[in-house]
Design an enzyme around this catalytic site. Structure first.
Site, PDB file in Angstrom:
ATOM      1  N   TYR A 141      -3.412  -1.538   9.897  1.00 35.73           N
ATOM      2  CA  TYR A 141      -3.360  -2.031   8.522  1.00 35.73           C
ATOM      3  C   TYR A 141      -2.029  -1.665   7.864  1.00 35.73           C
ATOM      4  O   TYR A 141      -1.377  -2.508   7.245  1.00 35.73           O
ATOM      5  CB  TYR A 141      -4.522  -1.440   7.723  1.00 35.73           C
ATOM      6  CG  TYR A 141      -4.405  -1.594   6.224  1.00 35.73           C
ATOM      7  CD1 TYR A 141      -4.770  -2.791   5.611  1.00 35.73           C
ATOM      8  CD2 TYR A 141      -3.936  -0.553   5.423  1.00 35.73           C
ATOM      9  CE1 TYR A 141      -4.660  -2.941   4.229  1.00 35.73           C
ATOM     10  CE2 TYR A 141      -3.821  -0.690   4.049  1.00 35.73           C
ATOM     11  CZ  TYR A 141      -4.186  -1.888   3.457  1.00 35.73           C
ATOM     12  OH  TYR A 141      -4.076  -2.027   2.091  1.00 35.73           O
ATOM     13  N   SER A 170       0.850  -1.193   0.000  1.00 38.56           N
ATOM     14  CA  SER A 170       0.000   0.000   0.000  1.00 38.56           C
ATOM     15  C   SER A 170       0.880   1.235   0.000  1.00 38.56           C
ATOM     16  O   SER A 170       1.929   1.264   0.653  1.00 38.56           O
ATOM     17  CB  SER A 170      -0.902   0.031   1.238  1.00 38.56           C
ATOM     18  OG  SER A 170      -1.572   1.271   1.337  1.00 38.56           O
TER      19      SER A 170
END
Length: 258
Positions: A163, A150
């Site tokens: 996350y 990400s």
């Protein structure tokens, strides 16, 4: 089908391959000739839909079920993969592994519970680690591992702290594996999406937030799953044989400059 079958004769496994970015990756790899194992954890309907879409486009695919984030998940996945591959009449082994499956915890540190923390790490970090570990004897020399990371790992995003930590750990795994597996001709890279149009981000239904995310890209729009899939397909191809251990920005230029 595309005329450029750069994955012809290869077998691929895409975790979380039935929806969102994973679905787009599965379809893209199949479009370019790969036999694709579409992994799913819970949604059999979505997996069957993805397989049917691939077959309708002239590709080859099969669904593989294994719940991730539970004890023995990697062993269960590979047993299901081996069994399904044999049913396809294909030879054993794997050429492309895409660690895509993941969940998010949209909470700041004050609101992340121990249960949240354990679950997001179990699915996003522990599962890929042991999937790779148990898959090394199946992965052919010259193979490809692609970890879906990400762009959030390069910025401060307090709202998704747990996350983002899982993806940062996955980025390090990429570096270590690239070093270890290089002598076998296996490349390992991280592909890092930004704000992408998928169901994993429920805030996209809020117009103001959607606009803000779109404006963050230099292209003025959200990413599409196909945008990410095209990059993964390249990284998984022989064209990227000299690229390994890299973190590849697939965000559409999110937050470039000040």
């Amino acid at each position: 089908m595309t005329t450029s079958l750069r994955h012809e004769g290869r077998t691929a496994l895409v975790t979380g391959g039935s929806r969102g970015i994973g679905r787009a990756i599965s379809r893209r790899l199949a479009e370019e000739g790969a036999l694709v194992a579409v992994h799913y954890g819970h949604d059999l309907t979505a997996a069957e839909r993805t397989v049917k879409e691939i077959e309708a486009e002239g590709g080859r695919a099969f669904a593989v079920h294994a719940e991730l984030g539970v004890p023995g998940d990697a062993a269960t996945l590979w047993e299901a993969f081996d069994r399904a591959l044999a049913e396809q009449g294909a030879g054993p082994g794997l050429d492309i592994l895409v660690n895509n499956a993941g969940i998010t915890v949209p909470r700041t540190i004050a609101h992340v519970t121990e249960e949240d923390y354990d679950r997001v790490f179990a699915i996003n970090t522990k599962a890929p680690f042991f999937i790779v570990q148990r898959g090394l004897d199946r992965l052919r020399d010259g193979g490809r591992i692609v970890n879906i990371s990400s762009v959030a790992t390069k910025f401060g995003y307090p709202a998704i702290v747990a996350y983002t930590m899982t993806k940062a750990a996955l980025d390090y795994l990429t570096l270590a594996l690239a070093k270890e597996l290089g002598p076998r001709g296996i490349t390992v890279n991280s592909v890092a999406p930004g704000y992408t149009e998928t169901e994993i981000n429920p805030t996209l239904s809020i117009p103001e937030i959607r606009q803000r995310y779109s404006d963050a890209s230099v292209f003025g729009r959200l990413g599409r799953p196909a945008d990410i899939a095209d990059i993964v397909s390249f990284v998984a191809s022989d064209d990227a044989r000299w690229t390994t251990g890299q973190w590849i920005d697939a965000s559409g230029g999110v937050h470039l400059g000040i």
